[in-house]
Design an enzyme around this catalytic site. Structure first.
Site, PDB file in Angstrom:
ATOM      1  N   GLN A  55       3.146 -11.987 -25.133  1.00 54.76           N
ATOM      2  CA  GLN A  55       3.990 -13.055 -24.602  1.00 54.76           C
ATOM      3  C   GLN A  55       4.697 -13.790 -25.745  1.00 54.76           C
ATOM      4  O   GLN A  55       4.162 -13.890 -26.849  1.00 54.76           O
ATOM      5  CB  GLN A  55       3.189 -14.073 -23.770  1.00 54.76           C
ATOM      6  N   CYS A  83      -0.386 -19.156 -18.901  1.00 57.02           N
ATOM      7  CA  CYS A  83      -1.101 -18.195 -19.743  1.00 57.02           C
ATOM      8  C   CYS A  83      -2.230 -18.940 -20.427  1.00 57.02           C
ATOM      9  O   CYS A  83      -1.993 -19.764 -21.306  1.00 57.02           O
ATOM     10  CB  CYS A  83      -0.164 -17.561 -20.766  1.00 57.02           C
ATOM     11  N   CYS A 230      -6.623 -11.480 -20.600  1.00 60.31           N
ATOM     12  CA  CYS A 230      -5.734 -12.305 -19.783  1.00 60.31           C
ATOM     13  C   CYS A 230      -6.559 -13.450 -19.233  1.00 60.31           C
ATOM     14  O   CYS A 230      -7.445 -13.237 -18.395  1.00 60.31           O
ATOM     15  CB  CYS A 230      -5.106 -11.487 -18.654  1.00 60.31           C
TER      16      CYS A 230
END
Length: 295
Positions: A55, A83, A230
């Site tokens: 990202q 995130c 994640c």
């Protein structure tokens, strides 16, 4: 040339950080006015020709309710609502600016509160999970989002089916499996991410429940692909497992990159995520091309 234009044309500093191998390019644009576009994000995020990342993060001025606005881009240039791993990294670098007990980091998915612990790890309050079909969101009205009508394989013997749907800043579909390593996530991930039931696409998680306090997880992130970790998917898996009585509300989630401690707090339904951060390197890049000019 205006001051803003000068800032946009001059080389700009970046940080490269990661949380459990989930890695980020972080650019502070609060004073420079720097803003990224999809072309620049894709160029810098490319692991073959650019710096490479999962990202791309741009820090922008926030309103009075937060300390900073964190804009999150996936490697394909699309924006993400939240995130967790990036939030921990941003909290770590902004810690010297802290004036209260915690940092308030605004995202498209809401305001996240973060605090660094004495052991160097960072805890992020990811907020409350959202279960409504229009909150995930789904393309059709479903009363039961704990078993979505999504499957891979034959109707009478699907390889994967009935994932748990939830929004934790991003839409998530969590499949319960006996062994998370048994599946070709590189192949099935794109199909599931783009399933017609998910109008905004979805993060796809394979959750192997090992014990009442432990889950092994693999994740395909929308707009990115397979990642080492994640944070929001780990939160989604714990919420789903607890809600379906597979685990308790405090669970260690083991991802390919390492462990996250997740607590779905019973008093207010907030999800607390705790894990480490790492600083990789820093340098400067050309804001027009994304090319590194020094590091």
């Amino acid at each position: 040339m205006t001051s803003a234009a000068l800032h946009q044309s001059a080389p700009h500093r970046f940080l490269k950080m990661n949380g459990l191998g989930n890695d980020f390019i972080i650019v502070d644009g609060r004073t420079s006015g720097f803003r990224a576009d999809q072309v620049l994000v894709r160029a810098m995020a490319n692991r073959d020709t650019g710096i490479g990342c999962d990202q791309y993060i741009v820090l922008e001025p926030a309103n009075d309710a937060a300390d900073v606005f964190m804009r999150i881009y996936n490697t394909d240039g699309s924006e993400s609502g939240a995130c967790g791993n990036a939030t921990r990294c941003v909290a770590d670098i902004l810690w010297p600016e802290l004036t209260g007990d915690f940092l308030r980091i605004e995202t498209l998915g809401g305001i996240l509160k973060a605090k660094r612990r004495d052991d160097g790890q960072v805890t992020v309050n990811m907020g409350k999970p959202r279960f409504g079909w229009d909150e995930i969101p789904l393309s059709e009205k479903l009363e039961n989002t704990a078993m979505l009508p999504v499957r891979i394989g034959p109707i009478d013997a699907p390889i994967l089916s009935a994932p748990f749907g939830v929004n934790v800043g991003n839409p998530h579909a969590v499949f319960w499996v006996k062994d998370a390593s048994d599946f070709d996530l590189e192949k099935i991930g794109p199909m599931l991410e783009n399933h017609p039931l998910f109008p905004d696409r979805a993060n796809i998680a394979l959750a192997q429940v090992d014990a009442a306090d432990h889950i092994t997880l693999r994740v395909w992130e929308r707009g990115v692909g397979i990642t080492q970790a994640c944070g929001s998917a780990a939160c989604a898996a714990v919420v789903g497992a607890a809600k379906t009585r597979r685990t308790g509300r405090s669970v260690t989630v083991t991802l390919p990159g390492g462990d996250l401690d997740i607590e779905w707090r019973e008093t207010d339904d907030a999800i607390l995520m705790t894990g480490p951060v790492d600083h990789d390197f820093e340098g400067y890049f050309d804001v027009q091309t994304g090319a590194v000019v020094s590091s």
